[in-house]
Design an enzyme around this catalytic site. Structure first.
Site, PDB file in Angstrom:
ATOM      1  N   HIS A  98     -40.927  -9.234 -83.132  1.00 22.43           N
ATOM      2  CA  HIS A  98     -40.807  -8.314 -82.000  1.00 22.43           C
ATOM      3  C   HIS A  98     -39.780  -7.242 -82.349  1.00 22.43           C
ATOM      4  CE1 HIS A  98     -40.280  -6.852 -77.886  1.00 22.43           C
ATOM      5  NE2 HIS A  98     -41.414  -7.446 -77.631  1.00 22.43           N
ATOM      6  N   ASP A 150     -47.510 -12.780 -76.951  1.00 23.09           N
ATOM      7  CA  ASP A 150     -48.946 -12.834 -77.277  1.00 23.09           C
ATOM      8  C   ASP A 150     -49.357 -14.109 -77.989  1.00 23.09           C
ATOM      9  OD1 ASP A 150     -48.514  -9.397 -77.879  1.00 23.09           O
ATOM     10  OD2 ASP A 150     -49.658 -10.275 -76.241  1.00 23.09           O
TER      11      ASP A 150
END
Ligand code: SDX
Length: 394
Positions: free
Chosen positions: A271, A328
């Site tokens: 991320h 996700d």
């Protein structure tokens, strides 16, 4: 290089803009919407209440929530001509371009709510988007499976209405499993905002030219589709299918990731901001087991995902690069258990992110420095050179 000085000696910061909507601490794995921790909102609130909080800045009273819910209900229908819009797409189209095109088309059908400087029109386009995106998303799905569209049923809750338009049939009643409704409502909360990520920055930048809210949100949907961003939830499932198809050896797959084999990436990991466990992934992981058991799909793919995570979290390659599961990584497994095809996963992400996009668009418009975003560059090309033509041309 966080901005540039103006001719009168002022300084314009272009590297980041201020916002009061969402707070993230990437090192500590903290996420708060308007100050409220995501863990508490996911457990106790509802997606409509969180949408209100993000857009108007405070939790609604019961009366405000009822009025908000009721206003949204009154706008769930699409213009009949817009319904025909879907006929023009090939059946095998990915739903994301269908959804972003239909959202952009709202600018053509609802021209009485386009003025970004008219608070009433901004409020009306806000309500219209919240109301119509589930209908558009359901119709994009129905188009892809060649089934008839269902009109919204306003006696149902926001999520129930969406599930019925997606999985229901005109010929028979559809009652959504309450567990499924609750799980999807929570997943929408988890996706509702995330500071100024790629798609939200797109919405702010498009809107900063005074482009209307519909067209700005359409731009955000397009940015979200990328597999490095919202498209990752679909890419995670495709990765799990690939590992399953190649014998289910997670350790072997991770070795190929570490060797940077072309086209081999650990989707759903890493991320830009979180260098710790994404708090949303932790919440989804916790509920994934119970939801998957409830929906009766105890999953080999879930086992592969859990094994991937276990090995990666103990492997120096990933630990040194601060690569942890992001939002996700697990969501696709739940969406799949709910009956959604992989291609609808990012549409569900957009459904969740809509209130965050709207909140940021409105905040940008309320910021006197927010208009016409114009990031400056650092020029790295040629210095001046005279034109002398090539091969004797001059
Ligand atoms: C979302 O911004 C947001 O808030 C987004 C989002 C939201 O709510 O809006 O949170 C939603 O987009 C989540 C992210 C979903 N994307 C994916 O899961 C795709 C896979 N992830 C990677 O593409 C990547 O992690 C990024 C782009 C998400 C973030 O990249 P980083 O952390 O800034 O790191 P980097 O690209 O600079 O890479 C640093 C190192 C590199 O290794 P080296 O070149 O130094 O050897 O980490 C490696 C990268 O190769 N790396 C990965 C990896 N992600 C980074 N290696 C393997 N698998 C990965 N997933």
């Amino acid at each position: 290089n966080t901005g540039y000085t103006t001719l009168d000696g002022g300084f314009v910061n272009t590297a980041s803009t201020k916002s009061a909507i969402t707070y993230i601490d990437g090192a500590e794995g903290i996420l708060r919407y308007r100050g409220y921790p995501i863990e508490q909102l996911a457990e106790k609130s509802s997606f409509i209440e969180v949408s209100y909080l993000l857009i108007y800045g405070e939790l609604p009273t019961t009366e405000q929530l009822d009025a908000f819910t009721d206003r949204i209900r009154r706008h769930t229908l699409l213009h009949e001509d817009l319904k025909r819009f879907f006929d023009g797409f090939p059946r095998n189209a990915h739903p994301m371009p269908v959804v972003s095109s239909a959202v952009n088309a709202l600018s053509a059908y609802y021209q009485d709510s386009l003025d970004p400087d008219d608070p009433e029109q901004v409020e009306l386009s806000t309500i219209r988007l919240l109301a119509k995106l589930p209908t558009i998303a359901a119709y994009a799905y129905k188009k892809s499976v060649g089934q008839p569209f269902l009109y919204p049923d306003n006696s149902k809750s926001y999520v129930e209405n969406f599930l019925r338009m997606t999985f229901g049939f005109p010929a028979e009643p559809y009652e959504a499993d309450p567990e499924l409704v609750k799980a999807l409502d929570m997943l929408l909360i988890l996706h509702a905002d995330h500071e100024q990520n790629c798609s939200t920055s797109t919405v702010r930048l498009v809107g900063s030219s005074d482009a209307n809210l519909f067209t700005s949100i359409s731009g955000g949907i397009n940015a979200l589709w990328g597999p490095l961003h919202g498209g990752a939830n679909q890419a995670v499932l495709e990765m799990l299918y690939r590992i399953q198809g190649e014998g289910g050896d997670s350790a072997d797959f991770l070795n190929r990731v570490k060797n940077k084999e072309a086209g081999v990436k650990l989707m759903g990991f890493g991320h830009r901001v979180y260098k710790n466990y994404d708090p949303r992934a932790a919440i989804v992981r916790k509920t994934a087991h119970s939801i998957l058991e409830k929906l009766g799909s105890g999953d080999e793919l879930l086992d592969i995902a859990m094994k991937l995570e276990e090995v990666a979290l103990n492997d120096d390659y990933f630990v040194e690069r601060k690569l942890y599961p992001n939002v996700d990584f697990y969501t696709g497994l739940i969406y799949r258990a709910m009956g959604f095809p992989e291609r609808m996963f990012t549409v569900l992400f957009a459904l969740g992110r809509l209130p965050g996009w709207i909140a940021h668009w409105q905040e940008m418009h309320q910021d006197p420095n927010g208009k016409i975003g114009r990031p400056r560059q650092i020029y790295t090309g040629y210095t001046e050179r005279a034109y002398e033509g090539i091969d004797g041309r001059s």
